[in-house]
Design a protein around this motif. Structure first.
Motif, PDB file in Angstrom:
ATOM      1  N   PHE A  19      -1.523  -0.113   2.338  1.00 49.81           N
ATOM      2  CA  PHE A  19      -0.675  -1.015   1.563  1.00 49.81           C
ATOM      3  C   PHE A  19      -1.098  -1.034   0.101  1.00 49.81           C
ATOM      4  O   PHE A  19      -0.268  -0.982  -0.807  1.00 49.81           O
ATOM      5  CB  PHE A  19      -0.741  -2.429   2.144  1.00 49.81           C
ATOM      6  CG  PHE A  19       0.022  -3.445   1.341  1.00 49.81           C
ATOM      7  CD1 PHE A  19       1.386  -3.589   1.507  1.00 49.81           C
ATOM      8  CD2 PHE A  19      -0.622  -4.245   0.407  1.00 49.81           C
ATOM      9  CE1 PHE A  19       2.102  -4.522   0.753  1.00 49.81           C
ATOM     10  CE2 PHE A  19       0.073  -5.170  -0.344  1.00 49.81           C
ATOM     11  CZ  PHE A  19       1.439  -5.312  -0.172  1.00 49.81           C
ATOM     12  N   ASN A  20      -2.403  -1.109  -0.150  1.00 54.66           N
ATOM     13  CA  ASN A  20      -2.903  -1.104  -1.519  1.00 54.66           C
ATOM     14  C   ASN A  20      -2.495   0.162  -2.254  1.00 54.66           C
ATOM     15  O   ASN A  20      -2.120   0.130  -3.433  1.00 54.66           O
ATOM     16  CB  ASN A  20      -4.430  -1.230  -1.529  1.00 54.66           C
ATOM     17  CG  ASN A  20      -4.892  -2.621  -1.136  1.00 54.66           C
ATOM     18  OD1 ASN A  20      -4.136  -3.587  -1.226  1.00 54.66           O
ATOM     19  ND2 ASN A  20      -6.132  -2.724  -0.689  1.00 54.66           N
ATOM     20  N   THR A  23       1.343   0.138  -3.056  1.00 51.89           N
ATOM     21  CA  THR A  23       1.712  -0.738  -4.166  1.00 51.89           C
ATOM     22  C   THR A  23       0.818  -0.527  -5.384  1.00 51.89           C
ATOM     23  O   THR A  23       0.996  -1.185  -6.404  1.00 51.89           O
ATOM     24  CB  THR A  23       1.629  -2.208  -3.725  1.00 51.89           C
ATOM     25  OG1 THR A  23       0.307  -2.486  -3.247  1.00 51.89           O
ATOM     26  CG2 THR A  23       2.618  -2.487  -2.606  1.00 51.89           C
ATOM     27  N   GLU A  24      -0.160   0.397  -5.241  1.00 51.45           N
ATOM     28  CA  GLU A  24      -1.092   0.728  -6.323  1.00 51.45           C
ATOM     29  C   GLU A  24      -1.789  -0.523  -6.860  1.00 51.45           C
ATOM     30  O   GLU A  24      -1.960  -0.728  -8.057  1.00 51.45           O
ATOM     31  CB  GLU A  24      -0.384   1.481  -7.450  1.00 51.45           C
ATOM     32  CG  GLU A  24       0.199   2.808  -6.986  1.00 51.45           C
ATOM     33  CD  GLU A  24       0.824   3.601  -8.117  1.00 51.45           C
ATOM     34  OE1 GLU A  24       0.745   3.151  -9.261  1.00 51.45           O
ATOM     35  OE2 GLU A  24       1.387   4.663  -7.844  1.00 51.45           O
ATOM     36  N   THR A  25      -2.167  -1.377  -5.923  1.00 51.38           N
ATOM     37  CA  THR A  25      -2.903  -2.591  -6.282  1.00 51.38           C
ATOM     38  C   THR A  25      -4.073  -2.756  -5.325  1.00 51.38           C
ATOM     39  O   THR A  25      -4.250  -1.994  -4.391  1.00 51.38           O
ATOM     40  CB  THR A  25      -2.022  -3.851  -6.171  1.00 51.38           C
ATOM     41  OG1 THR A  25      -1.780  -4.121  -4.779  1.00 51.38           O
ATOM     42  CG2 THR A  25      -0.707  -3.675  -6.890  1.00 51.38           C
ATOM     43  N   ASN A  41       0.754  -9.585   2.851  1.00 48.80           N
ATOM     44  CA  ASN A  41       0.965  -9.174   1.470  1.00 48.80           C
ATOM     45  C   ASN A  41       2.266  -8.401   1.406  1.00 48.80           C
ATOM     46  O   ASN A  41       2.568  -7.596   2.287  1.00 48.80           O
ATOM     47  CB  ASN A  41      -0.183  -8.280   1.000  1.00 48.80           C
ATOM     48  CG  ASN A  41      -1.494  -9.038   0.928  1.00 48.80           C
ATOM     49  OD1 ASN A  41      -1.774  -9.721  -0.032  1.00 48.80           O
ATOM     50  ND2 ASN A  41      -2.292  -8.910   1.981  1.00 48.80           N
ATOM     51  N   SER A  42       3.033  -8.607   0.370  1.00 50.77           N
ATOM     52  CA  SER A  42       4.328  -7.958   0.244  1.00 50.77           C
ATOM     53  C   SER A  42       4.411  -7.225  -1.092  1.00 50.77           C
ATOM     54  O   SER A  42       3.949  -7.736  -2.117  1.00 50.77           O
ATOM     55  CB  SER A  42       5.446  -9.003   0.337  1.00 50.77           C
ATOM     56  OG  SER A  42       6.709  -8.402   0.226  1.00 50.77           O
ATOM     57  N   GLY A  43       4.985  -6.022  -1.062  1.00 54.49           N
ATOM     58  CA  GLY A  43       5.120  -5.244  -2.285  1.00 54.49           C
ATOM     59  C   GLY A  43       6.409  -4.443  -2.306  1.00 54.49           C
ATOM     60  O   GLY A  43       6.874  -3.958  -1.264  1.00 54.49           O
ATOM     61  N   VAL A  45       8.333  -1.118  -3.439  1.00 55.47           N
ATOM     62  CA  VAL A  45       7.931   0.271  -3.669  1.00 55.47           C
ATOM     63  C   VAL A  45       9.150   1.105  -4.038  1.00 55.47           C
ATOM     64  O   VAL A  45      10.217   0.967  -3.424  1.00 55.47           O
ATOM     65  CB  VAL A  45       7.258   0.853  -2.413  1.00 55.47           C
ATOM     66  CG1 VAL A  45       6.909   2.315  -2.610  1.00 55.47           C
ATOM     67  CG2 VAL A  45       6.019   0.052  -2.059  1.00 55.47           C
ATOM     68  N   GLN A  68      14.628   1.043  -4.125  1.00 54.81           N
ATOM     69  CA  GLN A  68      13.395   0.352  -3.766  1.00 54.81           C
ATOM     70  C   GLN A  68      13.463  -0.173  -2.341  1.00 54.81           C
ATOM     71  O   GLN A  68      14.541  -0.397  -1.789  1.00 54.81           O
ATOM     72  CB  GLN A  68      13.135  -0.814  -4.729  1.00 54.81           C
ATOM     73  CG  GLN A  68      12.885  -0.382  -6.163  1.00 54.81           C
ATOM     74  CD  GLN A  68      12.628  -1.559  -7.079  1.00 54.81           C
ATOM     75  OE1 GLN A  68      13.210  -2.632  -6.920  1.00 54.81           O
ATOM     76  NE2 GLN A  68      11.755  -1.373  -8.061  1.00 54.81           N
ATOM     77  N   GLN A  70      10.862  -2.711   0.511  1.00 53.37           N
ATOM     78  CA  GLN A  70       9.749  -3.658   0.566  1.00 53.37           C
ATOM     79  C   GLN A  70       8.837  -3.345   1.747  1.00 53.37           C
ATOM     80  O   GLN A  70       9.297  -3.092   2.861  1.00 53.37           O
ATOM     81  CB  GLN A  70      10.280  -5.085   0.684  1.00 53.37           C
ATOM     82  CG  GLN A  70       9.218  -6.165   0.604  1.00 53.37           C
ATOM     83  CD  GLN A  70       9.824  -7.564   0.588  1.00 53.37           C
ATOM     84  OE1 GLN A  70      11.027  -7.729   0.662  1.00 53.37           O
ATOM     85  NE2 GLN A  70       8.980  -8.573   0.490  1.00 53.37           N
TER      86      GLN A  70
END
Length: 381
Positions: A19-20, A23-25, A41-43, A45, A68, A70
């Motif tokens: 997931f990180n 979302t590059e986080t 956690n939601s992102g 993409v 996009q 999610q």
């Protein structure tokens, strides 16, 4: 549009790491202990699509906006989750909110990373998740059956049909068969959506491997791919460790890094595209010098429904859709050249959108809009 893919699996299989990277986080704490992700956690993409780049380059657009979707990182389930183990009930409720499931299975050995079952066995792990979801569905159907039985007593014909279907589904679940694997009629599939069952959601298996197995997989991934084949669903190989490194690189460095690993593209790109297909989504485009944009819509949608994705009034006042296939746009290099060749089509309200269609919608509603792209991609009447 609010299409969600939930990332699901046992604790410590690599969900939050993926997931990180997606979302590059580092918003999802990727720690080496169960339940480090308590709240999902939601992102959002971007969906990789080379067609969008090609179209924007042809018209030299000032802005390029990709489609996009999610992704939601849901905390690890454990055996007994349906009975509340490991905060299971809370996590199961999060799964109900997504449209499709990406089931991450651990297909790598690493003594430094604990496994909640104390051994690496992806088939067993996937069966634990399936079992917990089926048990949760059985409990849900039991409650719904009780409520529906009351309606049947009042001679409600629709309620009788719904009750029969609920009992049918319960029998399959009791036999250990997820609802997604049951042969159902189109009418039953439509009705089941209102039951909000976990095992009715489409599934993609993501095999998380070590760096050395990223290209060809291993014995663990082979077993999962065989399982996916019997279930008529997809499986992909992805390395969380590789994707974590790639997420920190710029585009040039990413290409060099992948080349050194003999990989044509990142596993995340494959994951996003496969997730996109899992949701039964397609893409259409609007093209112009100010903006080229990819739009997302469900497969088998009509042209007015596509117009409504851009703005609801486009659908209400729909007249027609001037349509160019992506291949024609690419071959003839411009909209005018497509018109001159007689390849632009005028489609009406019954037209079913095809993946890659480029639209210019005509409608009869006067609108005051702030979007710069509108002057190019619609006409007022």
């Amino acid at each position: 549009m609010g299409f969600k893919c939930g990332i699901v699996g046992l604790p410590n299989v690599g969900k939050s790491t993926l997931f990180n990277a997606l979302t590059e986080t580092s918003s999802a704490e990727a720690a080496n202990y169960p339940f480090c992700t308590i709240e999902p956690n939601s992102g959002i993409v971007s969906v990789p699509d080379k067609r969008l780049t090609s179209l924007s380059e042809l018209v030299q657009s000032q802005k390029v906006i990709p489609a996009q979707m999610q992704f939601v990182d849901i905390a690890g389930l454990v055996s007994g989750a349906s009975k509340g183990e490991g905060l299971g009930n809370k996590f199961l409720s999060h799964i109900r909110e997504v449209d499709a499931i990406i089931h991450v299975v651990r297909c790598f050995e690493n003594t430094d990373i604990t496994h909640v079952e104390n051994s690496i066995n992806p088939l067993r792990d996937s069966e634990i998740i399936d079992t917990e979801l089926m048990l949760a569905d059985l409990e849900s159907l039991e409650r719904q059956t009780q409520n529906m039985s009351k309606k049947v007593k009042s001679n409600d014909t629709d309620a009788k049909n719904d009750l029969d279907l609920m009992k049918k589904l319960s029998r399959f679940l009791s036999d250990g068969i997820p609802i997604r694997l049951v042969d159902l009629t189109d009418e039953e599939i439509k009705k089941i959506k209102t039951f909000n069952l976990l095992t009715s959601k489409p599934v993609l298996y993501a095999c998380n491997v070590n760096e050395d197995d990223a290209s060809n997989g291993n014995d663990f991934t082979k077993k999962i791919f065989d399982k996916a084949k019997t279930e008529n669903c997809d499986a992909i190989i992805i390395s969380g460790s590789i994707e974590s490194e790639i997420a920190m690189l710029d585009e040039t460095e990413k290409k060099e890094f992948l080349k050194d690993l003999n990989l044509e593209e990142s596993g995340l790109n494959r994951l996003i595209r496969t997730g996109f297909n899992l949701l039964d989504l397609i893409t259409f485009f609007t093209v112009g010098p100010k903006e080229t944009r990819a739009w997302t819509i469900k497969n088998n949608s009509t042209a007015p429904e596509a117009a409504g994705i851009i703005h609801t009034d486009f659908q209400k006042g729909f007249i027609r859709a001037e349509t160019i296939s992506y291949d024609d746009y690419l071959n003839f290099k411009s909209e005018q050249a497509v018109k001159d060749a007689g390849r632009m089509r005028v489609e009406g309200a019954d037209y079913i959108v095809k993946d890659g269609d480029v639209f210019h919608f005509r409608f009869n509603v006067w609108l005051e809009l702030n979007y710069e792209w509108t002057y190019r991609n619609y006409s007022k009447r």
